[in-house]
Design an enzyme around this catalytic site. Structure first.
Site, PDB file in Angstrom:
ATOM      1  CE  LYS C  45     -55.135-127.446 -91.739  1.00  0.00           C
ATOM      2  NZ  LYS C  45     -54.750-126.044 -91.983  1.00  0.00           N
ATOM      3  CB  CYS C 130     -59.989-120.613 -95.244  1.00  0.00           C
ATOM      4  SG  CYS C 130     -58.306-121.164 -95.519  1.00  0.00           S
TER       5      CYS C 130
HETATM    6  C1  LIG Z   1     -50.239-122.434 -90.637  1.00  0.00           C
HETATM    7  C2  LIG Z   1     -51.601-121.927 -90.301  1.00  0.00           C
HETATM    8  C3  LIG Z   1     -52.714-122.698 -90.594  1.00  0.00           C
HETATM    9  C4  LIG Z   1     -54.000-122.256 -90.307  1.00  0.00           C
HETATM   10  N1  LIG Z   1     -55.075-123.044 -90.581  1.00  0.00           N
HETATM   11  C5  LIG Z   1     -56.313-122.636 -90.242  1.00  0.00           C
HETATM   12  C6  LIG Z   1     -57.439-123.470 -90.428  1.00  0.00           C
HETATM   13  O1  LIG Z   1     -57.326-124.612 -90.879  1.00  0.00           O
HETATM   14  N2  LIG Z   1     -58.668-123.007 -90.082  1.00  0.00           N
HETATM   15  C7  LIG Z   1     -58.824-121.749 -89.554  1.00  0.00           C
HETATM   16  O2  LIG Z   1     -59.949-121.364 -89.264  1.00  0.00           O
HETATM   17  N3  LIG Z   1     -57.781-120.938 -89.333  1.00  0.00           N
HETATM   18  C8  LIG Z   1     -56.533-121.359 -89.659  1.00  0.00           C
HETATM   19  N4  LIG Z   1     -55.459-120.529 -89.411  1.00  0.00           N
HETATM   20  C9  LIG Z   1     -55.684-119.214 -88.788  1.00  0.00           C
HETATM   21  C10 LIG Z   1     -55.448-119.261 -87.278  1.00  0.00           C
HETATM   22  O3  LIG Z   1     -56.352-120.137 -86.663  1.00  0.00           O
HETATM   23  C11 LIG Z   1     -55.584-117.864 -86.662  1.00  0.00           C
HETATM   24  O4  LIG Z   1     -56.879-117.381 -86.879  1.00  0.00           O
HETATM   25  C12 LIG Z   1     -54.594-116.864 -87.222  1.00  0.00           C
HETATM   26  O5  LIG Z   1     -53.376-117.503 -87.510  1.00  0.00           O
HETATM   27  C13 LIG Z   1     -54.347-115.680 -86.308  1.00  0.00           C
HETATM   28  O6  LIG Z   1     -53.757-116.070 -85.102  1.00  0.00           O
HETATM   29  P1  LIG Z   1     -52.153-116.015 -84.822  1.00  0.00           P
HETATM   30  O7  LIG Z   1     -51.687-114.677 -85.236  1.00  0.00           O
HETATM   31  O8  LIG Z   1     -52.013-116.306 -83.373  1.00  0.00           O
HETATM   32  O9  LIG Z   1     -51.568-117.101 -85.677  1.00  0.00           O
HETATM   33  C14 LIG Z   1     -54.167-120.986 -89.697  1.00  0.00           C
HETATM   34  C15 LIG Z   1     -53.047-120.212 -89.406  1.00  0.00           C
HETATM   35  C16 LIG Z   1     -51.767-120.654 -89.686  1.00  0.00           C
HETATM   36  C17 LIG Z   1     -50.606-119.797 -89.349  1.00  0.00           C
END
Ligand SMILES: Cc1cc2nc3c(=O)[nH]c(=O)nc-3n(C[C@H](O)[C@H](O)[C@H](O)COP(=O)(O)O)c2cc1C
Ligand SMILES: Cc1cc2nc3c(=O)[nH]c(=O)nc-3n(C[C@H](O)[C@H](O)[C@H](O)COP(=O)(O)OP(=O)(O)OC[C@H]3O[C@@H](n4cnc5c(N)ncnc54)[C@H](O)[C@@H]3O)c2cc1C
Ligand SMILES: Cc1cc2nc3c(=O)[nH]c(=O)nc-3n(C[C@H](O)[C@H](O)[C@H](O)COP(=O)(O)OP(=O)(O)OC[C@H]3O[C@@H](n4cnc5c(N)ncnc54)[C@H](O)[C@@H]3O)c2cc1C
Ligand SMILES: Cc1cc2nc3c(=O)[nH]c(=O)nc-3n(C[C@H](O)[C@H](O)[C@H](O)COP(=O)(O)O)c2cc1C
Ligand code: FES
Ligand code: FES
Lengths: 313, 257, 313, 257
Positions: C45, C130
């Site tokens: 995270k 972000c």
């Molecule tokens: C609940 C949640 C929290 C996330 N927190 C972060 C974060 O703290 N830092 C970050 O770089 N990306 C964060 N992301 C983005 C994910 O790392 C990822 O780039 C994005 O969700 C796309 O991948 P996915 O479709 O497999 O979820 C977060 C995504 C979700 C859903």
């Protein structure tokens, strides 16, 4: 249905529901399913100066909750549209929004000049955002200054109000909206497709012959809602919203975001009756929501009518 | 008229490896004009898969209001379709496109099908026989385990089968059968993968025939320009045909493959 | 599994599968389900200098084929991560990629300096993208020059290789990638979430307390694939791809597009075993595809290994 | 231990307007520690709906390995869930969170439930009675047509019902029942909509009690920080609790509502 009637620049709409450009051809095919006069308006397929064949096939691919297309603006050309399509459409009591496309400023201007003179074309939709055309397109849709200039030039020659269709593939959609507002646009339509891609599991190569394509359908709705929410608070133009609409509930969400009318694209392929169905589902849904006229909902997410609503009760 | 109907599943059977025969009942059947037309099937109610799937009408029975689809469960949509049970309903849009024309005097027809291009030829063959034609069939499959309907075709006329690995019939392609057997015919009708159709057009150049094409589709009714092909007489120009509404059946040689 | 081993800057990966930042906390919860040492790596995270509570709730909303989140970088702060989370993670034989976030350059630099000194942190992921944080975030993620400068500053202090996480909410992803490459990045991770929004049917108000949120899940995969396809052809950095990955097939598609490893985010919420399952499904799938090593697939969509493949047969 | 299991549907019944009682069987039940825990349910196999739905365990039977969920079919996921048939399977992740603590000597408990917050109190009440406690219940519903389980609670102890429109029991809210009836109790337990819990915390300030919270969830296991609440003793700070893994049950007064 009084609760659905909407007046927008150039558009006296029986209801705020219309098929999106490129997803309804020039109406002929869907006229087999229902009377096109039931529609709020029709956004016809992009028209370019010369007839175009478009991209090689495959031109469509499916994605999770969406689809990609790279049609490449295939159309019969300005002459064909003026001589065959628009006269045919004039049998219906429905305003036509002509989607204007081109590769350079002169093309756009010429198409806009001619097509805006057609009797049943009551508004233009300036397609500065088609992701599937190699030349020109991208800059018009992503650089505010370029978009503004094009808007001005087209506005100059157009005999009807001008809506500019924004691309979602930008860092700052508000800047784009403000630019075309400054260029004299009478309204906005948003969003066009997101640029996307699919690769074939076996070959590893792009499924689309054009490689990349435009992503449409339910998958993109949250992006469209966000952009309309942002733009509607920053510009004074009415917005025709689109992207993933499938139901009357979706329409309401677009109005909440800030739209004054909506268009349905991809969903026509799944359910050819979708526009008609949505039009019929809206009045009871509005009643359920305790709303007299759908336009009260425009911008509710950011409190557009909040004070006036309070006063009227 | 094109209709959109939730048709009832009368039977649904696996008839070869990953090949399913689906019999649907409904009023849509009354609208079928000719063999070779297809329907656009929505699998599931949700958004994934989103698009309809084009499937040929293999045959239909106007009296029972039934039609038979034969399809290969391959990708997401067709695999899900294969799970539909008897007496459930399937959302069908159709009939779409123009089928094979079977007009004209009684003659001899050669029907050449490859893989999942075979199904529509069955309805065509029945229709031709009904109209008094003589029919000959060449069916090409990958191998025996995915082959189907050889006997049903056999009941209608002379039937050659070719499989790539020789596990059924002769080893090789349908074009090999033609080279070897040199069957006599007046008109040929073909449906199958595009490479096969290309090879056939070359092999049977000058012969009168019809081919049925496949193309990725959006709307299936002619509105979205997804399924467009160049014409052979204007290979670079802006003239075109739409597979869904102008086809899927075209005279051999008309369309650039 | 030899066919899955990958060497990237700072990362000796048993396999190219890792949980994405923010979707796996600091690993504790998922360690109930399987041995974290089975993972290629873990992207923890986002860590900020001070502990953060993040945004008010609701922080998540569902969309068609996706979800929105506006967590707002809640985390225990640099000290907490250094003292509690990283030491706990050191029991596993797995490289840690620390996601570094901040509001201004100094924050980023400080977090990077300290966290890159942790024994089990073998790479940093610079979170310039972000969408859920009001200050700073946007410019870092959308203006190439700003991104480049931040990359340089962080690179200066980092003791481990630096991956920069790109935002998809830009007009030109290649420009962003080139900028951070010029800034000294050792790799890219892409994509972060698309900015989206949902409105509540009854109230008309945003479902998320933060109003807008980041769209993730299967809906965004075509956008991610397209961006990786474009970027991998234009920069020389390895790419860790993410966005909607749910299966081994999805992983293959990312490699075809140009990724050298992948991360799984949202899918962990649906299936807590998803990373383990994908790792197990990859070897038979590679065999089916006739591939000896997964890295042969990287960039196949645009022909990266085409000539070398021809030579080797 | 948290497990992920495709549990078998033993029965699935509509017990009030849009309210369903779902009995599931499987080994997951062996892991249930306390009433008030919940499960995370995946509806359908596809990507829409994508996320799991948190549903409380209303009660469970360790010997039959069954548990009962009671839920309102409201949005996309729960409406789809309501279509699942007997002997089909449902993908369940759980048990999750910490339930109601029922330790300590035998006393009198007041259980206060509102709407779909009522279900977990049933398992709790049974457990308390088993342990020799006296239980009193106050159940609040919108109206009679959405009320359920009044009799089942009645079998365990004194049961008041309040409906907003007075169509069942007294007219008004659960807090009105408390004002009027002033029931004696040592510990209170409550689950229901947040406004109700807020009102209760005010009304019962100083009393020993536990409340069960609802919050939108991502992971359901503590990893994603979706379901975080401030603590009452640090309302602006960075300390927090996660409803999914630290809760959903908290001592009254601990969490900022
Ligand atoms: C609940 C949640 C929290 C996330 N927190 C972060 C974060 O703290 N830092 C970050 O770089 N990306 C964060 N992301 C983005 C994910 O790392 C990822 O780039 C994005 O969700 C796309 O991948 P996915 O479709 O497999 O979820 C977060 C995504 C979700 C859903
Ligand atoms: C006019 C016509 C008639 C057809 N008749 C039959 C038939 O009788 N039996 C049969 O088994 N198949 C037939 N096909 C092919 C059939 O449409 C595809 O096999 C099917 O769409 C694949 O869907 P999927 O869910 O298995 O694959 P997916 O990979 O999930 O499909 C993804 C998308 O690509 C499209 N697609 C994939 N392959 C094809 C293809 N070969 N042709 C057109 N679209 C494709 C799908 O429709 C869908 O939009 C026909 C195709 C056409 C155009
Ligand atoms: C710990 C806990 C226990 C619960 N126990 C029960 C129960 O026993 N019976 C019951 O009927 N309901 C219960 N709920 C509420 C239940 O989770 C929601 O009603 C349900 O998720 C709504 O899903 P949907 O498909 O109907 O709505 P949709 O509108 O399709 O849901 C969209 C998204 O919002 C979330 N969501 C919507 N409403 C709520 C809500 N009130 N709480 C949390 N998430 C929500 C959904 O989970 C989903 O992610 C509980 C909630 C929590 C947090
Ligand atoms: C097959 C197809 C063709 C399209 N052609 C055009 C076009 O010619 N001009 C245009 O402005 N938009 C075109 N679009 C974009 C749609 O008008 C619409 O903006 C977009 O699809 C989002 O709406 P939807 O999700 O409802 O489809 C096309 C979309 C599709 C799917
Ligand atoms: S599929 Fe739309 S035109 Fe043929
Ligand atoms: S739902 Fe993910 S931390 Fe609670």
């Amino acid at each position: 249905m009084k609760s659905l009637q909407i007046e927008l620049p150039g558009l006296s709409l029986k209801n705020p529901v219309m098929p999106a450009s490129g997803c309804f051809g020039f109406g002929r095919e869907y006229s087999q399913f229902y009377d096109l006069s039931e529609l709020g308006a029709i956004m016809i397929k992009a028209t370019t100066e010369e007839a175009r064949f478009g991209n090689p096939t495959p031109r469509v691919a499916e994605t999770n909750g969406g689809m990609l297309n790279a049609i490449g603006l295939q159309n019969p050309g300005l002459k064909g549209v003026m001589e065959n399509e628009l006269p045919w459409l004039s049998q219906f009591d429905v305003p036509i929004i002509a989607n204007v496309a081109g590769s350079q400023v002169e093309d756009y201007v010429e198409v806009a000049r001619v097509i805006s003179s057609a009797e049943n074309v009551t508004a233009l939709e300036l397609n500065i955002s088609c992701p599937n055309v190699k030349t020109g397109g991208i800059a018009f849709g992503t650089i505010p200054e370029v978009a503004k200039e094009l808007t001005e030039k087209v506005k100059e020659v157009s005999q009807v109000p001008l809506y500019v269709k924004l691309s979602p593939n930008v860092s700052n959609i508000v800047d784009m909206a403000k630019a075309v507002e400054a260029g004299g646009a009478d309204g906005l339509t948003m969003i066009n497709t997101l640029l996307g891609m699919r690769l074939d599991m076996k070959t590893g190569k792009p499924v689309l012959a054009n490689k990349t394509g435009g992503l449409s359908g339910p998958a993109i709705k949250p992006v469209a809602i966000r952009m309309i929410y942002e733009v509607s608070q920053q510009v004074d133009l009415p917005i025709i919203g689109m992207g993933g609409i499938q139901s009357a509930e979706d329409v309401i969400e677009y109005f909440y975001a800030g739209a004054s009318a909506i268009a349905v694209g991809t969903a026509n392929f799944v359910d050819p009756f979708v526009c008609q169905r949505i039009i019929n589902e809206l009045p009871p849904l509005l009643e359920e929501l305790g709303v007299e006229h759908i336009s009260e909902l425009t911008g509710r997410s950011w409190g557009k009518h909040e004070s006036s609503t309070v006063h009227s009760t | 008229m094109i209709v959109n109907e939730n048709m009832v599943v009368l039977s649904h059977e696996r008839i070869a490896e990953n090949i399913y025969e689906l019999v649907l009942q409904g009023n849509l059947v009354d609208e079928i004009k000719a063999p070779g037309q297809f329907v656009h099937v929505k699998v599931g109610k949700g958004i994934d898969p989103l698009l309809r799937r084009p499937i040929s009408i293999a045959s239909h029975d106007p009296e029972q209001h039934t039609m038979t689809l034969i399809y290969r469960a391959e990708g997401k949509g067709t695999r899900l379709l294969s799970l539909v049970d008897r007496s459930e309903r399937v959302d069908v849009l159709g009939p779409l496109g123009n089928g094979f024309s079977v007009e004209g005097q009684r003659k001899t027809a050669l029907l050449i099908g490859g893989g999942i291009g075979v199904p529509p030829l069955y309805g065509l063959s029945r229709k031709l026989v009904e109209n008094g034609w003589e029919v000959k069939h060449i069916l090409g499959f990958q191998n025996e385990s995915v082959s189907f309907y050889e006997n049903k075709f056999g009941e209608l006329g002379l039937t050659y089968v070719a499989t790539v690995d020789g596990s059924l019939g002769s080893a090789g392609f349908v074009t090999d059968v033609i080279s070897e057997e040199k069957p006599d015919f007046d008109v040929f009708y073909s449906c199958g993968p595009t490479p096969m159709l290309k090879a056939l057009e070359r092999q049977l150049e000058g012969k009168h025939g019809f081919i049925s094409l496949e193309e990725r589709m959006g709307c299936g009714i002619g509105a979205c320009f997804a399924c467009v092909c160049h014409k052979q007489d204007d290979p670079e120009g802006s003239s075109y045909v739409k597979v869904c509404s102008d086809g899927p059946v075209f005279p051999a040689g008309a369309v650039l493959l």
